[in-house]
Design an enzyme around this catalytic site. Structure first.
Site, PDB file in Angstrom:
ATOM      1  N   ASP A   1       0.842  -1.200   0.000  1.00  0.00           N
ATOM      2  CA  ASP A   1       0.000   0.000   0.000  1.00  0.00           C
ATOM      3  C   ASP A   1       0.877   1.250   0.000  1.00  0.00           C
ATOM      4  O   ASP A   1       1.890   1.289  -0.692  1.00  0.00           O
ATOM      5  CB  ASP A   1      -0.941  -0.035   1.206  1.00  0.00           C
TER       6      ASP A   1
ATOM      7  N   HIS B   1      -4.022   5.833   3.266  1.00  0.00           N
ATOM      8  CA  HIS B   1      -4.620   4.596   2.744  1.00  0.00           C
ATOM      9  C   HIS B   1      -4.013   3.367   3.413  1.00  0.00           C
ATOM     10  O   HIS B   1      -4.727   2.510   3.945  1.00  0.00           O
ATOM     11  CB  HIS B   1      -4.421   4.543   1.227  1.00  0.00           C
TER      12      HIS B   1
ATOM     13  N   SER C   1     -11.753  -1.560  -1.011  1.00  0.00           N
ATOM     14  CA  SER C   1     -10.445  -1.398  -0.378  1.00  0.00           C
ATOM     15  C   SER C   1     -10.553  -1.547   1.128  1.00  0.00           C
ATOM     16  O   SER C   1      -9.560  -1.823   1.808  1.00  0.00           O
ATOM     17  CB  SER C   1      -9.849  -0.026  -0.714  1.00  0.00           C
TER      18      SER C   1
END
Length: 302
Positions: free
Chosen positions: A58, A89, A255
């Site tokens: 990520d 994220h 996600s």
């Protein structure tokens, strides 16, 4: 790798009283998605993801983040000179899997986190970065690998073949199916591959979320064999996770659903004795296991 914050769109249909009561329960408890999957029952038995090696591909993570007790290693595969997450994220994904803050608990707080920074602050990545990172994940013998990313580029053969090599080394790859729904034929790669556990998203009414991609694989049309994808669905709306430095926030998307399920997988893996883990654990053995877990979960609600 995009997902939206605090989405409020829900689908409703005629429900029985028991279903309505369950839906109200979900709406009250949704901030702690771990309780919806019964993670606390495994915690009481001493299973918290200990000695499970979790690779998170990520945007990185900060070394001193207060929500994590076991950040084992951070590596940077980009052309930027930092290991930190400046987007949020990667931190959010890691928090859903292994966070220990009371407001946004993760599923497996003792999991060993290996943060692979494969995206820049501008959300840019290259196949070569992934290939190098995948090779390292194989070399250090990861157990589970989460990809809360995806794209339509199934023609990137070096990437696809490296994914096959990952799964051939008994690494369980969990990947988001994509946020390109509700149209059919919108699956993302690599979640659409047969060896990868592709995770779709549902809302708290147990309907497939409108954003969740769905089959079949476009690269198999018209001569494909029509495999069912996603392999599993998990809650993907308004899930709580960790912010970049401290605190919690809500996000939605596949996600989010992917680390929800990756956290469940880490708990299941921690039940297997470490000396027999690679003997038992592989994508072929995990897929029927997760199907059974989802069936039990759905029956429990009725």
């Amino acid at each position: 790798m995009s997902f939206s914050e605090k989405e409020k769109h829900f689908h409703h249909s005629g429900l029985s009283n028991s279903s309505l009561n369950w839906s109200r329960h979900l709406l009250m408890q949704r901030s702690q998605v771990t309780s919806l999957f019964g993670a606390d029952a495994l915690w009481r038995k001493g299973y918290t993801g200990a000695k499970v090696k979790m690779a998170i591909f990520d945007t990185g993570i900060r070394a001193d983040h207060p929500h994590f007790r076991n950040i084992k290693e951070r590596t940077n595969w980009t052309n930027e000179d930092t290991l930190n997450d400046n987007l949020g994220h990667g931190t959010f994904v890691a928090g859903v899997i292994a966070g220990e803050d009371a407001e946004c608990l993760g599923f497996a707080p003792d999991t060993e986190i290996y943060a692979f920074r494969v995206f820049t602050d501008a959300q840019v990545s290259y196949t070569s970065w992934f290939l190098d990172a995948f090779n390292y994940a194989i070399a250090i013998n990861m157990d589970v690998l989460n990809l809360s990313i995806g794209g339509p580029d199934y023609l990137d053969l070096p990437f696809v073949e490296k994914v096959w090599e990952i799964t051939a080394n008994n690494i369980i790859m969990v990947s988001a199916i994509g946020n390109d729904g509700p149209l059919y034929g919108t699956l993302n790669n690599p979640a659409d591959q047969s060896d990868v556990i592709g995770v779709g998203g549902i809302d708290y009414s147990d309907h497939i979320a409108s954003f969740s991609s769905r089959g079949m694989s476009t690269w198999e049309i018209p001569h494909g064999y029509g495999r069912v994808k996603p392999d599993v669905v998990a809650y993907g709306r308004e899930i709580m996770g960790s912010k970049i430095s401290t605190g919690c926030k809500q996000l939605s998307g596949t996600s989010v659903a992917s680390p929800v399920f990756a956290g469940v997988v880490c708990l299941l893996v921690s039940i297997i004795p470490e000396n027999r883990r690679k003997e038992i654990l592989n994508p072929a053995s995990m897929k029927p296991t997760i199907s059974g877990v989802e069936t039990i979960f759905l029956k429990t609600k009725i």
